[in-house]
Design an enzyme around this catalytic site. Structure first.
Site, PDB file in Angstrom:
ATOM      1  N   THR A   1       1.243 -12.447   9.140  1.00 54.17           N
ATOM      2  CA  THR A   1       1.908 -12.151  10.411  1.00 54.17           C
ATOM      3  C   THR A   1       2.126 -13.412  11.260  1.00 54.17           C
ATOM      4  OG1 THR A   1      -0.288 -11.566  11.240  1.00 54.17           O
ATOM      5  CG2 THR A   1       1.124  -9.754  10.568  1.00 54.17           C
TER       6      THR A   1
ATOM      7  N   ARG B   1       0.800  -1.223   0.000  1.00 56.72           N
ATOM      8  CA  ARG B   1       0.000   0.000   0.000  1.00 56.72           C
ATOM      9  C   ARG B   1       0.838   1.282   0.000  1.00 56.72           C
ATOM     10  NH1 ARG B   1      -3.665  -2.159   4.938  1.00 56.72           N
ATOM     11  NH2 ARG B   1      -1.854  -3.521   5.155  1.00 56.72           N
TER      12      ARG B   1
ATOM     13  N   ARG C   1      28.810  24.958   3.304  1.00 59.46           N
ATOM     14  CA  ARG C   1      28.924  23.591   2.795  1.00 59.46           C
ATOM     15  C   ARG C   1      29.948  22.822   3.626  1.00 59.46           C
ATOM     16  NH1 ARG C   1      30.341  24.533  -3.091  1.00 59.46           N
ATOM     17  NH2 ARG C   1      30.669  22.276  -2.994  1.00 59.46           N
TER      18      ARG C   1
HETATM   19  C1  UD1 Z   1      -2.261  -6.076  11.286  1.00 58.01           C
HETATM   20  C2  UD1 Z   1      -3.203  -6.995  12.096  1.00 58.01           C
HETATM   21  C3  UD1 Z   1      -4.441  -6.196  12.487  1.00 58.01           C
HETATM   22  C4  UD1 Z   1      -4.020  -4.966  13.288  1.00 58.01           C
HETATM   23  C5  UD1 Z   1      -3.003  -4.113  12.516  1.00 58.01           C
HETATM   24  C6  UD1 Z   1      -2.454  -3.044  13.424  1.00 58.01           C
HETATM   25  C7  UD1 Z   1      -2.904  -9.296  11.311  1.00 58.01           C
HETATM   26  C8  UD1 Z   1      -3.445 -10.387  10.488  1.00 58.01           C
HETATM   27  N1  UD1 Z   1      -3.577  -8.115  11.299  1.00 58.01           N
HETATM   28  O1  UD1 Z   1      -2.940  -5.720  10.089  1.00 58.01           O
HETATM   29  O2  UD1 Z   1      -5.308  -7.006  13.282  1.00 58.01           O
HETATM   30  O3  UD1 Z   1      -5.167  -4.193  13.601  1.00 58.01           O
HETATM   31  O4  UD1 Z   1      -1.901  -4.921  12.066  1.00 58.01           O
HETATM   32  O5  UD1 Z   1      -1.633  -2.151  12.736  1.00 58.01           O
HETATM   33  O6  UD1 Z   1      -1.895  -9.479  11.969  1.00 58.01           O
HETATM   34  N2  UD1 Z   1       4.525  -8.868   8.007  1.00 58.01           N
HETATM   35  C9  UD1 Z   1       5.508  -9.835   8.019  1.00 58.01           C
HETATM   36  N3  UD1 Z   1       5.319 -10.959   7.284  1.00 58.01           N
HETATM   37  C10 UD1 Z   1       4.193 -11.186   6.566  1.00 58.01           C
HETATM   38  C11 UD1 Z   1       3.194 -10.188   6.563  1.00 58.01           C
HETATM   39  C12 UD1 Z   1       3.373  -9.047   7.313  1.00 58.01           C
HETATM   40  O7  UD1 Z   1       6.541  -9.691   8.669  1.00 58.01           O
HETATM   41  O8  UD1 Z   1       4.109 -12.241   5.927  1.00 58.01           O
HETATM   42  C13 UD1 Z   1       4.755  -7.650   8.795  1.00 58.01           C
HETATM   43  C14 UD1 Z   1       4.672  -6.381   7.966  1.00 58.01           C
HETATM   44  O9  UD1 Z   1       5.946  -6.027   7.453  1.00 58.01           O
HETATM   45  C15 UD1 Z   1       4.154  -5.360   8.965  1.00 58.01           C
HETATM   46  C16 UD1 Z   1       3.385  -6.200   9.971  1.00 58.01           C
HETATM   47  O10 UD1 Z   1       3.753  -7.539   9.749  1.00 58.01           O
HETATM   48  O11 UD1 Z   1       5.193  -4.673   9.622  1.00 58.01           O
HETATM   49  C17 UD1 Z   1       1.878  -6.057   9.835  1.00 58.01           C
HETATM   50  O12 UD1 Z   1       1.486  -6.400   8.524  1.00 58.01           O
HETATM   51  P1  UD1 Z   1       0.390  -5.571   7.750  1.00 58.01           P
HETATM   52  O13 UD1 Z   1       0.182  -6.215   6.446  1.00 58.01           O
HETATM   53  O14 UD1 Z   1       0.698  -4.143   7.785  1.00 58.01           O
HETATM   54  O15 UD1 Z   1      -0.905  -5.887   8.676  1.00 58.01           O
HETATM   55  P2  UD1 Z   1      -2.211  -5.022   8.818  1.00 58.01           P
HETATM   56  O16 UD1 Z   1      -3.092  -5.262   7.642  1.00 58.01           O
HETATM   57  O17 UD1 Z   1      -1.873  -3.625   9.117  1.00 58.01           O
HETATM   58 CA    CA Z   2      -0.008  -2.459   9.146  1.00 57.17          CA
END
Ligand code: UD1
Ligand code: CA
Length: 459
Positions: free
Chosen positions: A83, A14, A335
């Site tokens: 996650t 995103r 500079r």
């Molecule tokens: C996630 C939570 C959501 C919460 C929100 C808070 C889950 C399924 N959802 O959603 O409930 O309200 O955060 O901000 O956990 N990441 C990895 N590996 C992966 C996928 C993601 O390390 O395979 C990391 C991403 O880099 C990121 C974090 O996990 O830093 C969260 O991932 P993101 O996709 O941003 O989750 P949200 O949709 O924001």
């Molecule tokens: Ca997030």
């Protein structure tokens, strides 16, 4: 032992960027830095950062940080995503009796204080899992906290999987969890990919443990700003604004005067004394030191030391030092490697590079001073150019104490003007000017009588 698992393996789709999401910067530092910093300050001994997409870039950005252990999440069609899978890869170093805090690398505003309170609460309650939640005005895109009739948390439902009724829930999952090591291992082993995204959700751990009658609780945070998740550049700007306000507040409480905090950018780590005044539209990076009584107006200070009672107006200072009571600008540019003495004046539209300027020397307007060693009490006139470059090599110019360089002169390096040497205005100096000499290098002036009339130019 307290251990953190910080998730930073996602793609960050995103953000629509080639830069990995957690490396997008707020006030000169990657988002991930702030999460790590709060964890370290909350006395978490071991910090595991899960990297996957763009792992080399993320590792590279934190190369110098010896307090991090990187964990690799394998990425590819043969592996699950999400996650939950990220956490699964980090279970190796976790002991059953550890307290494990899980945080997202894209939640940069979380404070050390909140982490400490949260972990204390979790440990004192003896919970297997505690989730950090908050009531958000706009809960869109966050996981929603589902509670039963006794108000106990029983599940987290992601936006994509939520019913219309669940979408109305305003209590959201911050993405921050505290687990007992053994409970975490158990829950992760049970997580599947049966959901709208086809991902392993770490959030499912909550229902899994509730169903096992484990002790699951929640910690509700009042200040929802701390758990702002950054998924887009718009959210990044929001987070940056909040962080800037927080940092500015800390400096103001320490006695730094900030006229307009909304247009003042100070990077976390800058050393600024009390009774420094910072006017609107200023930027101070984290490598800078600003001493008592200095006034910074509409200026950018990078990696520089500004001494007591200096006044800087509408100028840019990089990798330089400015001595006490000197004034800079408006519209000056120091500079890299400029070392300006005390009580100097570097005035309008003056550029200085890689030069030393002694105490009390002045260059009030429109000069270029490059690769020079200038003594004290020197006057550099308007429009003087230190000609330091022949298109291939650079050379230095030396100007002794109390010398005077007349307006619109060129000093062609390598060249020297000794102490008390005078250069007449408009001269191009290529040879050494000795102590006490006046050097004039101009064609003699010729005045021709009646010329204008003869040409018929008289109106
Ligand atoms: C996630 C939570 C959501 C919460 C929100 C808070 C889950 C399924 N959802 O959603 O409930 O309200 O955060 O901000 O956990 N990441 C990895 N590996 C992966 C996928 C993601 O390390 O395979 C990391 C991403 O880099 C990121 C974090 O996990 O830093 C969260 O991932 P993101 O996709 O941003 O989750 P949200 O949709 O924001
Ligand atoms: Ca997030």
């Amino acid at each position: 032992m307290r251990v953190s698992i910080i998730l930073a393996a996602g793609e960050g789709t995103r953000m629509k960027s080639d830069t990995p999401k957690v490396l997008h910067e707020i006030l000169g530092r990657p988002m991930l830095f702030y999460v790590l910093n709060s964890c370290k300050n909350a006395e978490i001994e071991k910090n595991l950062v899960v990297v996957g997409h763009n792992k080399e870039k993320v590792r590279g950005a934190f190369e110098a940080d010896k307090d991090i252990d990187f964990i690799e999440q394998p990425i590819g069609d043969e592996y699950p995503y999400g996650t939950g899978f990220a956490v699964k890869n980090a279970l190796g170093p976790i002991n059953d009796d550890d307290t494990v805090i899980i945080l997202n690398g894209d939640t940069p505003l979380i404070s050390e204080y909140t982490i400490s309170c949260f972990l204390k609460f979790h440990e004192e309650k003896g919970n297997d899992l505690t989730v950090l939640t908050a009531d958000m005005k706009d809960p869109t895109n966050y996981g929603r906290i589902v509670r039963n009739e006794n108000a106990n948390v029983v599940a987290i439902v992601e936006e994509k999987d939520a019913t219309e009724k669940q979408k109305l829930i305003r209590e959201i999952n911050s993405g921050i969890f505290a687990f007992k090591g053994d409970a975490l291992k158990y829950a992760i082993s049970k997580i599947d990919t049966n959901n709208a995204a086809g991902e392993m959700y770490v959030t499912d751990a909550l229902k899994i443990l509730v169903d096992e009658n484990k002790k699951v609780g929640s910690f509700i945070l009042r200040d929802t700003r701390e758990i702002l998740g950054v998924n887009s550049r718009f959210e990044l700007a929001n987070a940056a604004e909040i962080l800037r306000e927080n940092i500015n507040k800390t400096y103001m409480l320490d006695g730094v005067g900030i006229i307009d905090p909304k247009s003042t950018y100070i990077e976390y780590g800058a050393e600024i004394d009390r009774d420094v005044m910072i006017y609107p539209n200023s930027y101070v990076d984290r490598f800078s030191v600003i001493k008592k009584g200095a006034v910074i107006k509409n200026s950018t200070i990078k990696n520089s030391t500004i001494s007591e009672d200096v006044l800087i107006r509408s100028s840019e200072i990089e990798d330089s030092k400015v001595g006490k009571k000197t004034t800079i600008g408006p519209y000056a540019h120091l500079r890299p490697n400029s070392n300006i003495g005390e009580n100097c004046k570097i005035g309008n539209f003056v550029e200085v590079k890689n030069s030393n300027v002694g105490d009390g020397s002045k260059m009030s307007h429109l000069a270029y001073v490059g690769d020079a060693d200038i003594g004290s009490g020197v006057n550099i006139g308007c429009g003087v150019v230190f000609v330091n470059y022949n298109g291939r090599d650079k050379f230095r110019t030396t100007v002794g104490d109390n010398a005077f360089i007349g307006s619109n002169s060129n000093l062609v390096a390598p060249v020297e003007v000794e102490e008390n040497g005078y250069v007449a205005a408009g001269s191009t100096i290529t040879k050494k000017v000795f102590k006490g000499q006046l050097s004039v290098e101009r064609a003699p002036q010729k005045n021709i009588d009646g010329w204008v009339e003869k040409k018929g130019f008289v109106k």
